[in-house]
Design a protein around this motif. Structure first.
Motif, PDB file in Angstrom:
ATOM      1  N   ILE A 180       0.837  -1.207   0.000  1.00 30.43           N
ATOM      2  CA  ILE A 180       0.000   0.000   0.000  1.00 30.43           C
ATOM      3  C   ILE A 180       0.868   1.252   0.000  1.00 30.43           C
ATOM      4  N   GLN A 181       1.972   1.204   0.732  1.00 28.29           N
ATOM      5  CA  GLN A 181       2.874   2.353   0.761  1.00 28.29           C
ATOM      6  C   GLN A 181       3.502   2.596  -0.608  1.00 28.29           C
ATOM      7  N   SER A 182       3.709   1.536  -1.381  1.00 28.17           N
ATOM      8  CA  SER A 182       4.273   1.659  -2.742  1.00 28.17           C
ATOM      9  C   SER A 182       3.190   1.859  -3.795  1.00 28.17           C
ATOM     10  N   HIS A 183       1.939   2.091  -3.354  1.00 28.62           N
ATOM     11  CA  HIS A 183       0.809   2.339  -4.268  1.00 28.62           C
ATOM     12  C   HIS A 183       0.601   1.157  -5.219  1.00 28.62           C
ATOM     13  N   TYR A 184       0.546  -0.036  -4.673  1.00 32.91           N
ATOM     14  CA  TYR A 184       0.278  -1.208  -5.490  1.00 32.91           C
ATOM     15  C   TYR A 184      -1.156  -1.163  -6.027  1.00 32.91           C
ATOM     16  N   TYR A 185      -1.278  -1.586  -7.268  1.00 33.64           N
ATOM     17  CA  TYR A 185      -2.601  -1.723  -7.876  1.00 33.64           C
ATOM     18  C   TYR A 185      -2.650  -3.048  -8.622  1.00 33.64           C
ATOM     19  N   TYR A 186      -3.845  -3.563  -8.779  1.00 36.19           N
ATOM     20  CA  TYR A 186      -4.010  -4.872  -9.413  1.00 36.19           C
ATOM     21  C   TYR A 186      -4.728  -4.716 -10.747  1.00 36.19           C
ATOM     22  N   GLU A 187      -4.616  -5.761 -11.561  1.00 36.71           N
ATOM     23  CA  GLU A 187      -5.309  -5.793 -12.851  1.00 36.71           C
ATOM     24  C   GLU A 187      -6.116  -7.073 -12.954  1.00 36.71           C
ATOM     25  N   LEU A 188      -7.396  -6.922 -13.209  1.00 32.49           N
ATOM     26  CA  LEU A 188      -8.291  -8.028 -13.501  1.00 32.49           C
ATOM     27  C   LEU A 188      -8.720  -7.927 -14.958  1.00 32.49           C
ATOM     28  N   ILE A 189      -9.206  -9.024 -15.523  1.00 32.60           N
ATOM     29  CA  ILE A 189      -9.646  -9.041 -16.919  1.00 32.60           C
ATOM     30  C   ILE A 189     -11.035  -9.654 -16.970  1.00 32.60           C
ATOM     31  N   TYR A 190     -11.978  -8.870 -17.494  1.00 35.06           N
ATOM     32  CA  TYR A 190     -13.369  -9.320 -17.611  1.00 35.06           C
ATOM     33  C   TYR A 190     -13.811  -9.139 -19.055  1.00 35.06           C
ATOM     34  N   ASP A 191     -14.065 -10.235 -19.740  1.00 41.58           N
ATOM     35  CA  ASP A 191     -14.420 -10.206 -21.159  1.00 41.58           C
ATOM     36  C   ASP A 191     -13.364  -9.444 -21.972  1.00 41.58           C
ATOM     37  N   ASP A 192     -12.104  -9.729 -21.694  1.00 44.57           N
ATOM     38  CA  ASP A 192     -10.955  -9.106 -22.360  1.00 44.57           C
ATOM     39  C   ASP A 192     -10.839  -7.616 -22.081  1.00 44.57           C
ATOM     40  N   LEU A 193     -11.521  -7.129 -21.075  1.00 46.99           N
ATOM     41  CA  LEU A 193     -11.429  -5.727 -20.685  1.00 46.99           C
ATOM     42  C   LEU A 193     -10.609  -5.614 -19.397  1.00 46.99           C
ATOM     43  N   PRO A 194      -9.592  -4.743 -19.370  1.00 45.43           N
ATOM     44  CA  PRO A 194      -8.799  -4.601 -18.145  1.00 45.43           C
ATOM     45  C   PRO A 194      -9.554  -3.818 -17.075  1.00 45.43           C
ATOM     46  N   ILE A 195      -9.403  -4.259 -15.834  1.00 45.89           N
ATOM     47  CA  ILE A 195      -9.998  -3.582 -14.676  1.00 45.89           C
ATOM     48  C   ILE A 195      -8.869  -3.323 -13.684  1.00 45.89           C
ATOM     49  N   HIS A 196      -8.725  -2.085 -13.256  1.00 38.30           N
ATOM     50  CA  HIS A 196      -7.637  -1.725 -12.358  1.00 38.30           C
ATOM     51  C   HIS A 196      -8.203  -1.154 -11.056  1.00 38.30           C
ATOM     52  N   GLY A 197      -7.534  -1.476  -9.985  1.00 34.64           N
ATOM     53  CA  GLY A 197      -7.927  -0.965  -8.679  1.00 34.64           C
ATOM     54  C   GLY A 197      -6.753  -1.011  -7.723  1.00 34.64           C
ATOM     55  N   PHE A 198      -6.781  -0.151  -6.706  1.00 31.09           N
ATOM     56  CA  PHE A 198      -5.718  -0.113  -5.710  1.00 31.09           C
ATOM     57  C   PHE A 198      -6.049  -1.049  -4.557  1.00 31.09           C
ATOM     58  N   LEU A 199      -4.987  -1.533  -3.902  1.00 33.32           N
ATOM     59  CA  LEU A 199      -5.175  -2.477  -2.799  1.00 33.32           C
ATOM     60  C   LEU A 199      -5.726  -1.806  -1.551  1.00 33.32           C
ATOM     61  N   GLY A 200      -5.287  -0.599  -1.285  1.00 31.01           N
ATOM     62  CA  GLY A 200      -5.700   0.083  -0.058  1.00 31.01           C
ATOM     63  C   GLY A 200      -5.268   1.523  -0.092  1.00 31.01           C
ATOM     64  N   VAL A 201      -5.262   2.141   1.083  1.00 26.91           N
ATOM     65  CA  VAL A 201      -4.946   3.558   1.188  1.00 26.91           C
ATOM     66  C   VAL A 201      -4.127   3.773   2.453  1.00 26.91           C
ATOM     67  N   GLN A 202      -3.245   4.752   2.381  1.00 24.64           N
ATOM     68  CA  GLN A 202      -2.442   5.129   3.539  1.00 24.64           C
ATOM     69  C   GLN A 202      -2.918   6.486   4.047  1.00 24.64           C
ATOM     70  N   GLU A 203      -3.200   6.541   5.321  1.00 18.62           N
ATOM     71  CA  GLU A 203      -3.673   7.794   5.920  1.00 18.62           C
ATOM     72  C   GLU A 203      -2.493   8.723   6.094  1.00 18.62           C
ATOM     73  N   SER A 204      -2.654   9.965   5.628  1.00 20.18           N
ATOM     74  CA  SER A 204      -1.561  10.939   5.739  1.00 20.18           C
ATOM     75  C   SER A 204      -1.341  11.309   7.195  1.00 20.18           C
ATOM     76  N   ILE A 205      -0.081  11.327   7.602  1.00 20.22           N
ATOM     77  CA  ILE A 205       0.285  11.566   8.984  1.00 20.22           C
ATOM     78  C   ILE A 205       1.325  12.678   9.034  1.00 20.22           C
ATOM     79  N   ASP A 206       1.226  13.516  10.017  1.00 21.23           N
ATOM     80  CA  ASP A 206       2.232  14.543  10.233  1.00 21.23           C
ATOM     81  C   ASP A 206       3.399  13.908  10.997  1.00 21.23           C
ATOM     82  N   TYR A 207       4.449  13.544  10.248  1.00 21.70           N
ATOM     83  CA  TYR A 207       5.574  12.868  10.882  1.00 21.70           C
ATOM     84  C   TYR A 207       6.338  13.794  11.809  1.00 21.70           C
TER      85      TYR A 207
END
Length: 603
Positions: A128-155
């Motif tokens: 999630i920190q590296s902004h991973y995203y996945y690819e699915l294929i439905y009827d030869d159409l690509p579908i993309h989505g992210f795994l999760g989200v990182q909450e912004s923090i004041d370090y």
């Protein structure tokens, strides 16, 4: 009345007609099957595959979808892939756990129940920190989505980052009658799972749902949804770039034409008036003095001929690729089609490379013409193979799907050895037989003329800097969009503009190398052969410098795997660009020098 006998049909004609009918029936069945492959009935199963996962900012760093802890997929069935899809790293696996029948809404359905250990949580956090995203294929159409989200923090305040995993996939599918038009996935933020290793193992359910909508978009235009509007929005910048390049070409060609024509006219007048002067006359100077040396063949002529033949091969490949692009052959759904076309066209144009290399070498009184063919076939292929082996070694070490399998590498090698090598031989034999004699308007002297001292600003490094900057400035703006497509997630579709820019680069390269060749001969330096090639190809050096700048300041790419892919293949492409433009510079200078010395009335 006697009945007329019908003429007997020839058995060969009947068999031929039957074969044609049978072939037509098979072709119609194939077309009908292809058309019906994407047509479904309500409730019918639609092919669904999981493909890859990887960091968004590193487009060539992709891993199998199953590399992260997800719902287990039993009895994995890999979908058949083309050569282009394998070159892009696609490894689709049939996802039987997803049930998305055609035109049927799916309420929240459980995929599986999964328990993440502390190690699994840490892996998801890194992804999630590296902004991973996945690819699915439905009827030869690509579908993309992210795994999760990182909450912004004041370090600065000592805060710790919080990571959330999307556990609910919501699919939105558009259909037109019995066809799937578009598929998309969104995350339900109300069902996010906080990833905190301090809480120990986490157990939760992966869920999914789907909803269908009707659309008026036809099946033939469904891939328009996947064309990036980024290029359409920036069309004005494209045209400004084209206008800037056209103005540059017009000014450059006009300036060079006026200057060189006026200078040449004065030179011809001066030389005609000075026919009675001896060679030591102080007024006798300039390019005429080297007319006995200008056509003296250069050192390493075999290497030069191989480079120019290879450049001619690259030019034919580039124009063929652009021609196919202008015809609308390539579409977003054709994964890796451009790469496969480049490989095949490079192999088919080997006859061009062999012809031009051997023809020029034979004209230069070369005897080892078979070695020229071998050199032409290896000067580019061997470095690219070495780069590919290194990149593949790194990809295998990382476990990436971009690592080429042995069968894929064998396919590429077979194309080169079974198509390219025979065509190199064919073109080389044709070039040797059709070579003729080298046309030189002036005969060569036995002893080379000494070259006077040359100012530093007329030496090769300065000339290469000047000759490389002008062609590069003509394509600088367009390069950003090309890089965003090749090394990003945009789809480049402005092939008409790309063709115009490519022609402009060739014209600018020819003009600047002709001017520099004239100025070189004017200082009585007859070593123009290699200099014209190196000056013409110097834009490739500028291109590689720009690629380093783009990687560092215009992209977010990082890591050894992505860096190996990027710099390895950019080095190969810039090397190709260097040879191609160097060939343009060499032949344009050769034509210009032949012309001016053919107009010279020399004893």
């Amino acid at each position: 009345k006697k009945k007329k006998k019908k003429p007997k049909e020839k058995p060969h004609s009947h068999a031929h007609q039957h074969t044609m009918q049978r072939g037509l029936q098979i072709a119609l069945l194939v077309v009908a099957a292809a058309c019906a492959a994407a047509a479904y009935k309500p409730g019918q199963y639609v092919p669904f595959y999981v493909n890859t996962v990887g960091p968004y900012h590193n487009p060539t760093e992709v891993y199998p979808f199953t590399s992260l802890p997800f719902c287990p997929i039993h009895h994995r069935h890999y979908a058949p892939t083309t050569l282009g899809e394998r070159l892009e790293g696609d490894r689709p696996i049939k996802a039987s756990i997803f049930k998305l029948p055609f035109a049927e809404n799916v309420s929240s359905t459980k995929l599986c129940t999964i328990t993440l250990s502390e190690e699994d949580i840490a892996r998801y956090q890194d992804a999630i920190q590296s902004h991973y995203y996945y690819e699915l294929i439905y009827d030869d159409l690509p579908i993309h989505g992210f795994l999760g989200v990182q909450e912004s923090i004041d370090y600065a305040l000592g805060g710790q980052p919080h990571f959330y995993l999307f556990s609910h996939m919501h699919f939105t599918v558009l259909k037109n009658k019995n066809r799937v038009i578009k598929a998309n996935v969104t995350a339900d933020r109300d069902s996010m799972i906080e990833l905190d290793p301090s809480h120990g193992p986490i157990t939760f359910d992966f869920m999914y749902s789907a909803v269908w909508y009707d659309t008026e978009v036809s099946f033939g235009k469904r891939m328009n949804f996947y064309k990036d509007p980024f290029f359409a929005k920036e069309m004005e910048i494209h045209w400004l770039s084209i206008m800037n390049s056209v103005v540059l070409v017009a000014l450059l060609t006009g300036f060079l034409a006026i200057i060189i024509i006026r200078i040449l006219k004065n030179d011809f007048t001066r030389y005609e008036k000075g026919q009675t002067r001896t060679e030591g006359d102080p007024e006798d100077y300039g390019w005429k003095l080297v007319h006995h040396d200008v056509f003296r063949f250069p050192p390493f002529k075999m290497l030069l001929c191989a480079f120019t033949g290879l450049g001619a091969q690259f030019l034919s490949t580039a124009f063929s690729l652009l021609g196919l692009s202008l015809l609308g052959i390539y579409h977003p759904e054709m994964g890796g089609a451009v790469y496969v076309s480049a490989i095949v066209l490079y192999a088919l144009s080997s006859c061009v490379g062999g012809f031009f290399a051997t023809r020029l070498y034979t004209q230069m009184d070369g005897a080892k013409w078979s070695w020229v063919i071998l050199m032409t076939g290896t000067l580019f292929a061997v470095p690219v193979m070495l780069i590919s082996l290194w990149v593949n070694f790194v990809a295998v070490a990382y476990g990436s799907t971009t690592a080429l399998r042995f069968t894929t590498m064998l396919q590429v090698l077979l194309i080169h050895f079974c198509v390219g090598i025979p065509l190199y031989l064919f073109g080389g034999i044709a070039g040797k037989r059709l070579s003729g004699t080298f046309y030189a308007p002036c005969r060569k002297s036995d002893v080379p003329r000494p070259i006077p001292p040359i100012p530093w600003y007329r030496q090769l490094p300065c000339q290469m800097a000047m000759s490389g900057f002008l062609p590069f400035s003509a394509i600088y703006i367009e390069l950003f969009y090309i890089f965003a497509s090749v090394w990003g997630h945009s789809y480049y579709s402005l092939y008409g503009i790309l063709f115009v820019v490519f022609v402009i680069v060739l014209v600018v390269t020819a003009c600047i190398t002709v001017a520099l060749a004239y100025f070189q001969l004017s200082v009585e330096d007859h070593r123009w052969w290699w200099q014209s090639f190196l000056c013409g190809g110097s834009a490739g050096v500028f291109l590689f410098v720009y690629s380093v700048f783009y990687f560092q300041y215009r992209s977010l790419m990082s890591g050894l795997l992505q860096s190996s892919f990027y710099f390895g293949y950019m080095l190969a492409f810039c090397y190709c660009f260097f040879i191609m433009l160097g060939t343009i510079g060499f032949y344009s200078s050769l034509a210009f020098i032949r012309y001016i010395y053919s107009q010279l009335k020399s004893e």
